[in-house]
Design an enzyme around this catalytic site. Structure first.
Site, PDB file in Angstrom:
ATOM      1  N   GLY A  93     -33.205  17.891 -68.157  1.00  0.00           N
ATOM      2  CA  GLY A  93     -34.061  18.580 -67.668  1.00  0.00           C
ATOM      3  C   GLY A  93     -34.117  20.093 -67.825  1.00  0.00           C
TER       4      GLY A  93
ATOM      5  N   TYR B  32     -40.360  14.328 -51.564  1.00  0.00           N
ATOM      6  CA  TYR B  32     -39.340  15.123 -52.215  1.00  0.00           C
ATOM      7  C   TYR B  32     -38.572  15.871 -51.430  1.00  0.00           C
ATOM      8  CZ  TYR B  32     -38.010  19.482 -54.568  1.00  0.00           C
ATOM      9  OH  TYR B  32     -37.755  20.448 -55.355  1.00  0.00           O
TER      10      TYR B  32
HETATM   11  P1  NAD Z   1     -39.568  21.104 -63.322  1.00  0.00           P
HETATM   12  O1  NAD Z   1     -40.329  20.356 -63.278  1.00  0.00           O
HETATM   13  O2  NAD Z   1     -39.894  22.983 -64.352  1.00  0.00           O
HETATM   14  O3  NAD Z   1     -38.268  20.722 -64.756  1.00  0.00           O
HETATM   15  C1  NAD Z   1     -38.129  19.490 -64.799  1.00  0.00           C
HETATM   16  C2  NAD Z   1     -37.540  18.650 -66.400  1.00  0.00           C
HETATM   17  O4  NAD Z   1     -37.112  17.524 -65.552  1.00  0.00           O
HETATM   18  C3  NAD Z   1     -38.377  19.119 -66.767  1.00  0.00           C
HETATM   19  O5  NAD Z   1     -38.436  19.731 -68.271  1.00  0.00           O
HETATM   20  C4  NAD Z   1     -38.870  17.479 -67.334  1.00  0.00           C
HETATM   21  O6  NAD Z   1     -39.320  17.096 -68.830  1.00  0.00           O
HETATM   22  C5  NAD Z   1     -37.991  17.470 -66.994  1.00  0.00           C
HETATM   23  N1  NAD Z   1     -37.653  15.901 -66.493  1.00  0.00           N
HETATM   24  C6  NAD Z   1     -38.788  14.998 -65.883  1.00  0.00           C
HETATM   25  N2  NAD Z   1     -38.080  13.700 -66.253  1.00  0.00           N
HETATM   26  C7  NAD Z   1     -36.862  13.109 -66.341  1.00  0.00           C
HETATM   27  C8  NAD Z   1     -36.512  12.421 -67.239  1.00  0.00           C
HETATM   28  N3  NAD Z   1     -36.588  10.568 -67.032  1.00  0.00           N
HETATM   29  N4  NAD Z   1     -35.119  12.318 -68.397  1.00  0.00           N
HETATM   30  C9  NAD Z   1     -34.908  13.759 -68.180  1.00  0.00           C
HETATM   31  N5  NAD Z   1     -35.556  14.793 -68.412  1.00  0.00           N
HETATM   32  C10 NAD Z   1     -36.577  14.439 -67.192  1.00  0.00           C
HETATM   33  O7  NAD Z   1     -38.347  21.688 -62.211  1.00  0.00           O
HETATM   34  P2  NAD Z   1     -37.979  22.983 -62.060  1.00  0.00           P
HETATM   35  O8  NAD Z   1     -38.424  23.766 -61.702  1.00  0.00           O
HETATM   36  O9  NAD Z   1     -37.103  23.872 -63.398  1.00  0.00           O
HETATM   37  O10 NAD Z   1     -36.873  22.680 -61.096  1.00  0.00           O
HETATM   38  C11 NAD Z   1     -35.412  22.215 -61.885  1.00  0.00           C
HETATM   39  C12 NAD Z   1     -34.640  21.089 -60.560  1.00  0.00           C
HETATM   40  O11 NAD Z   1     -34.017  22.632 -59.481  1.00  0.00           O
HETATM   41  C13 NAD Z   1     -35.323  20.188 -59.680  1.00  0.00           C
HETATM   42  O12 NAD Z   1     -34.251  19.271 -59.377  1.00  0.00           O
HETATM   43  C14 NAD Z   1     -35.727  21.159 -58.671  1.00  0.00           C
HETATM   44  O13 NAD Z   1     -35.937  19.657 -56.969  1.00  0.00           O
HETATM   45  C15 NAD Z   1     -35.025  22.025 -57.869  1.00  0.00           C
HETATM   46  N6  NAD Z   1     -35.511  23.673 -57.342  1.00  0.00           N
HETATM   47  C16 NAD Z   1     -36.757  23.714 -58.135  1.00  0.00           C
HETATM   48  C17 NAD Z   1     -37.318  24.542 -57.445  1.00  0.00           C
HETATM   49  C18 NAD Z   1     -38.398  25.767 -57.796  1.00  0.00           C
HETATM   50  O14 NAD Z   1     -38.737  26.511 -56.948  1.00  0.00           O
HETATM   51  N7  NAD Z   1     -38.558  25.506 -58.854  1.00  0.00           N
HETATM   52  C19 NAD Z   1     -36.515  24.910 -55.788  1.00  0.00           C
HETATM   53  C20 NAD Z   1     -35.518  23.707 -55.492  1.00  0.00           C
HETATM   54  C21 NAD Z   1     -35.197  23.076 -55.751  1.00  0.00           C
HETATM   55  C1  AKB Z   2     -40.924  22.664 -54.384  1.00  0.00           C
HETATM   56  O1  AKB Z   2     -42.621  23.766 -53.943  1.00  0.00           O
HETATM   57  O2  AKB Z   2     -41.132  21.860 -54.799  1.00  0.00           O
HETATM   58  C2  AKB Z   2     -40.202  23.662 -54.779  1.00  0.00           C
HETATM   59  C3  AKB Z   2     -39.173  23.537 -53.887  1.00  0.00           C
HETATM   60  C4  AKB Z   2     -38.999  25.328 -53.003  1.00  0.00           C
HETATM   61  O3  AKB Z   2     -38.460  22.514 -53.896  1.00  0.00           O
HETATM   62  N1  AKB Z   2     -40.460  25.219 -55.308  1.00  0.00           N
END
Ligand code: NAD
Ligand code: AKB
Length: 319
Positions: free
Chosen positions: A12, A144
């Site tokens: 990802g 989620y």
């Molecule tokens: P994002 O949605 O920006 O990126 C996720 C990536 O995963 C995308 O590039 C997408 O193409 C890829 N993806 C989706 N399905 C897929 C599959 N089947 N196979 C391969 N790749 C696939 O998410 P993010 O914000 O970068 O978050 C990354 C991780 O961090 C996640 O687990 C999310 O829950 C966690 N997280 C993010 C935040 C935030 O604020 N961004 C906060 C808490 C937790």
């Molecule tokens: C969301 O809003 O889903 C994420 C998170 C806090 O996990 N940015």
């Protein structure tokens, strides 16, 4: 000069966190030792050995791990809170099954270490909302959040039963200028900067006093690398660590933006994401991360706002 020794796989990697993590890990291990993977390639990976891969394809994952002699996996692919509520079964399938594939790789000793992010979404409406403790009531109300809570328990189970070195942080909402957010409830706190610079106005999908825990992406990437590089005995929590940055509401961030763009105006039109935000904490107690492996946040709200506006303008990244 880059360190040597680890071969890193990022699943990802094309997402909000993955793009920045790939860049940072490439500086540490060397671009040729960092293998970004995603459903589709992006231009950002021209120096890395990118592999196109569906995280649900266990055979493809095992093949890539063997081909590149991977030692560490950062597993970021997931459907986030807002998208997850629209596509509950897809979110459950992706968020859970792909995690099992990675944990099984570690159990079978193909890889040494796993990083998998959790979220403040593990908490729910019955959780104490101020300074939410590490251990507390956790009844998440989103698919989620349920998947993240289950994932935490599985990481701990694989550690206890099979000695898998899985490490995890409960990220708050992440805000960075280099990459766009992908379907979360906290995404407004990135969109607001683009709209402020483009039109000096923003219609927010959360109400004005909705306070949520947030963090600058630079802090989040640093925390991720710090927990992965901490000696194993210091990582005492094998579910996931609370991690705290700053807490603010849409009104508060708008007021801070107005200090730089006085004509900026915000309006509010809450949608289905309001209920999700209302079920999450306002602030987080991350004392265990600070005590166990020395976590310390750098960005406060004024610094974050200045950094976002300056960099989006300077790098011409306003979308
Ligand atoms: P994002 O949605 O920006 O990126 C996720 C990536 O995963 C995308 O590039 C997408 O193409 C890829 N993806 C989706 N399905 C897929 C599959 N089947 N196979 C391969 N790749 C696939 O998410 P993010 O914000 O970068 O978050 C990354 C991780 O961090 C996640 O687990 C999310 O829950 C966690 N997280 C993010 C935040 C935030 O604020 N961004 C906060 C808490 C937790
Ligand atoms: C969301 O809003 O889903 C994420 C998170 C806090 O996990 N940015």
């Amino acid at each position: 000069m880059a360190n040597t020794g680890e071969k890193v796989l990022i699943i990802g990697a094309g997402g909000q966190i993955g793009l920045e993590l790939t860049e940072n890990l490439s500086k540490i291990w060397g671009a040729s030792n960092v293998v970004p993977t995603d459903l589709k390639p992006t231009e950002s990976f021209k120096n890395n050995p990118f592999e196109q891969m569906d995280a649900l394809d266990k055979d493809a994952l095992f093949g890539i791990v063997k081909k590149h002699k991977i030692t560490q996996v950062y597993h970021l692919a997931a459907l986030l809170s807002a998208t997850g509520e629209q596509k509950p079964m897809s979110a459950w399938k992706l968020n859970m099954e792909s995690l099992f594939h990675v944990l099984d790789l570690a159990k079978e000793k193909y890889i040494k270490q796993v990083y998998w992010p959790s979220s403040i979404a593990v908490f729910g409406p019955t959780t104490p909302r101020e300074n939410t403790p590490q251990y507390t009531v956790m009844e998440p109300s989103t698919v989620y959040g349920i998947s993240k809570q289950a994932g935490e328990r599985w990481c701990e189970w694989y550690f206890q039963k099979h000695g898998v070195d899985a490490r995890s942080l409960r990220y708050p909402g992440l805000i960075g200028w280099k990459s766009a957010p992908g379907g979360g409830t906290t995404d407004y706190a990135v969109h607001i900067f683009h709209e402020a610079l483009k039109t000096a106005s923003y219609e927010c999908f959360l109400s004005e006093n909705t306070t949520l825990p947030m963090m600058h992406m630079e802090d989040a990437i640093r925390a991720t690398i710090e927990i992965m590089q901490a000696p194993a005995e210091k990582v005492k929590i094998r579910g996931s660590y609370n991690l705290s940055g700053i807490s603010f509401s849409p009104k508060e961030i708008a007021n801070e933006i107005k200090k730089h763009i006085p004509e900026f105006k915000i309006s509010y039109k809450p949608d289905f994401r309001q209920a999700i935000a209302d079920s999450w904490p306002k602030s987080i107690d991350d004392s265990r991360a600070r005590e166990d492996w020395g976590w310390k946040v750098k960005y406060d709200l004024p610094k974050l706002v200045e950094n976002m506006l300056v960099n989006l303008k300077e790098h011409n990244l306003v979308k």
